[in-house]
Design a protein around this motif. Structure first.
Motif, PDB file in Angstrom:
ATOM      1  N   PHE A 145      -1.876  -4.096  14.751  1.00  0.00           N
ATOM      2  CA  PHE A 145      -1.560  -3.485  13.455  1.00  0.00           C
ATOM      3  C   PHE A 145      -2.449  -2.285  13.150  1.00  0.00           C
ATOM      4  O   PHE A 145      -2.063  -1.392  12.396  1.00  0.00           O
ATOM      5  N   LEU A 146      -3.664  -2.242  13.736  1.00  0.00           N
ATOM      6  CA  LEU A 146      -4.547  -1.100  13.496  1.00  0.00           C
ATOM      7  C   LEU A 146      -3.914   0.185  14.015  1.00  0.00           C
ATOM      8  O   LEU A 146      -3.922   1.213  13.347  1.00  0.00           O
ATOM      9  N   LYS A 147      -3.377   0.115  15.227  1.00  0.00           N
ATOM     10  CA  LYS A 147      -2.741   1.289  15.824  1.00  0.00           C
ATOM     11  C   LYS A 147      -1.547   1.733  14.987  1.00  0.00           C
ATOM     12  O   LYS A 147      -1.374   2.926  14.716  1.00  0.00           O
ATOM     13  N   GLU A 148      -0.728   0.770  14.558  1.00  0.00           N
ATOM     14  CA  GLU A 148       0.447   1.100  13.768  1.00  0.00           C
ATOM     15  C   GLU A 148       0.050   1.675  12.404  1.00  0.00           C
ATOM     16  O   GLU A 148       0.696   2.593  11.889  1.00  0.00           O
ATOM     17  N   VAL A 201      -2.682   3.395  11.664  1.00  0.00           N
ATOM     18  CA  VAL A 201      -3.177   4.763  11.824  1.00  0.00           C
ATOM     19  C   VAL A 201      -2.025   5.736  12.045  1.00  0.00           C
ATOM     20  O   VAL A 201      -1.966   6.817  11.450  1.00  0.00           O
ATOM     21  N   LYS A 202      -1.076   5.349  12.886  1.00  0.00           N
ATOM     22  CA  LYS A 202       0.067   6.223  13.161  1.00  0.00           C
ATOM     23  C   LYS A 202       0.904   6.467  11.904  1.00  0.00           C
ATOM     24  O   LYS A 202       1.353   7.581  11.633  1.00  0.00           O
ATOM     25  N   LYS A 203       1.085   5.406  11.132  1.00  0.00           N
ATOM     26  CA  LYS A 203       1.906   5.492   9.918  1.00  0.00           C
ATOM     27  C   LYS A 203       1.259   6.406   8.877  1.00  0.00           C
ATOM     28  O   LYS A 203       1.977   7.123   8.148  1.00  0.00           O
ATOM     29  N   ASN A 204      -0.064   6.393   8.817  1.00  0.00           N
ATOM     30  CA  ASN A 204      -0.759   7.160   7.789  1.00  0.00           C
ATOM     31  C   ASN A 204      -1.511   8.371   8.340  1.00  0.00           C
ATOM     32  O   ASN A 204      -2.459   8.851   7.729  1.00  0.00           O
ATOM     33  N   TRP A 205      -1.086   8.854   9.503  1.00  0.00           N
ATOM     34  CA  TRP A 205      -1.782   9.955  10.154  1.00  0.00           C
ATOM     35  C   TRP A 205      -1.848  11.203   9.272  1.00  0.00           C
ATOM     36  O   TRP A 205      -2.803  11.970   9.287  1.00  0.00           O
ATOM     37  N   ASN A 206      -0.788  11.439   8.490  1.00  0.00           N
ATOM     38  CA  ASN A 206      -0.745  12.637   7.658  1.00  0.00           C
ATOM     39  C   ASN A 206      -1.847  12.624   6.600  1.00  0.00           C
ATOM     40  O   ASN A 206      -2.240  13.667   6.081  1.00  0.00           O
ATOM     41  N   LEU A 207      -2.360  11.434   6.254  1.00  0.00           N
ATOM     42  CA  LEU A 207      -3.432  11.342   5.265  1.00  0.00           C
ATOM     43  C   LEU A 207      -4.776  11.732   5.865  1.00  0.00           C
ATOM     44  O   LEU A 207      -5.701  12.061   5.121  1.00  0.00           O
TER      45      LEU A 207
END
Length: 219
Positions: free
Chosen positions: A208-211, A213-219
């Motif tokens: 879930f950590l990887k997911e 980070v990817k989901k909120n990369w724009n932040l």
């Protein structure tokens, strides 16, 4: 209590840098200026490999010279006109040509990571291939490579690695051209100066950590 006033403790991170710097200085001052030069001189930290063609007497004089240059430097040596071990390699002279083969110390337990250990799957899957690739580089004869892969197959089976994974890794390593493996790839390290890394403690259930980070990369 022990106070170390010379050298560095075993395992200190800076020790390798100190050794390389100090021996490099020693070589510039005492090795490369000696009247008789080896045909080949290679060093890895404090292990030195030399090919000498000027006779045993002059070789003994060269070693004596090195041992008398500085009281802090004393060299031991293994000398042979047939074969010699250097690091994880055996170098032998056969029909006026040098042959290289894999060498393992008698104390090497080949205690590789267990396949059921809590490490990233890609890490565990890559271990047999990386070892076979190392052997492929070292062995100048394909027959020696095949013999050693059979030995290493037993080591990996003892750690519960799948037979299919081991044999696929051996086959893939065998298919690689040895000459190209020995040539250093200048682009192998790439350019990561502008990359950003997230490093965390590994756990098989931490996907879930990887997911996240990817989901909120724009932040």
């Amino acid at each position: 209590h022990y106070l170390q006033i010379k050298g560095t403790a075993m395992g200190t991170k800076a020790a390798v840098g100190y050794a390389n710097t100090t021996l490099g200085f020693f070589e510039d001052k005492f090795v490369y200026t000696y009247k008789e030069q080896p045909l080949l001189y290679k060093r890895f930290i404090d292990d030195i490999f030399i090919i000498w063609t000027k006779g045993r007497e002059k070789l003994d004089e060269f070693i004596t010279h090195l041992n008398n240059c500085d009281e802090n430097f004393k060299f031991t040596q293994d000398i042979s006109d047939k074969s010699i071990h250097f690091l994880d390699t055996t170098i032998s002279l056969e029909k006026s040509k040098l042959k290289s083969d894999l060498y393992s110390k008698p104390t090497d337990s080949h205690n590789y990571l267990r396949y059921d250990s809590a490490h990233p799957q890609r890490c565990k899957d890559s271990i047999p291939y990386s070892q076979f690739l190392r052997i492929r580089r070292i062995c100048s004869d394909t027959s020696d490579f095949i013999q050693h892969t059979k030995e290493y197959e037993k080591y990996f089976l003892a750690k519960d690695y799948p037979v299919s994974l081991i044999r696929e890794a051996a086959h893939l390593a065998l298919s690689r051209d040895r000459e190209s493996l020995l040539n250093q790839n200048e682009n192998s390290q790439g350019n990561n100066q502008n990359s950003i890394f997230l490093i965390s403690t590994y756990h098989p259930h931490y996907h879930f950590l990887k997911e996240m980070v990817k989901k909120n990369w724009n932040l």
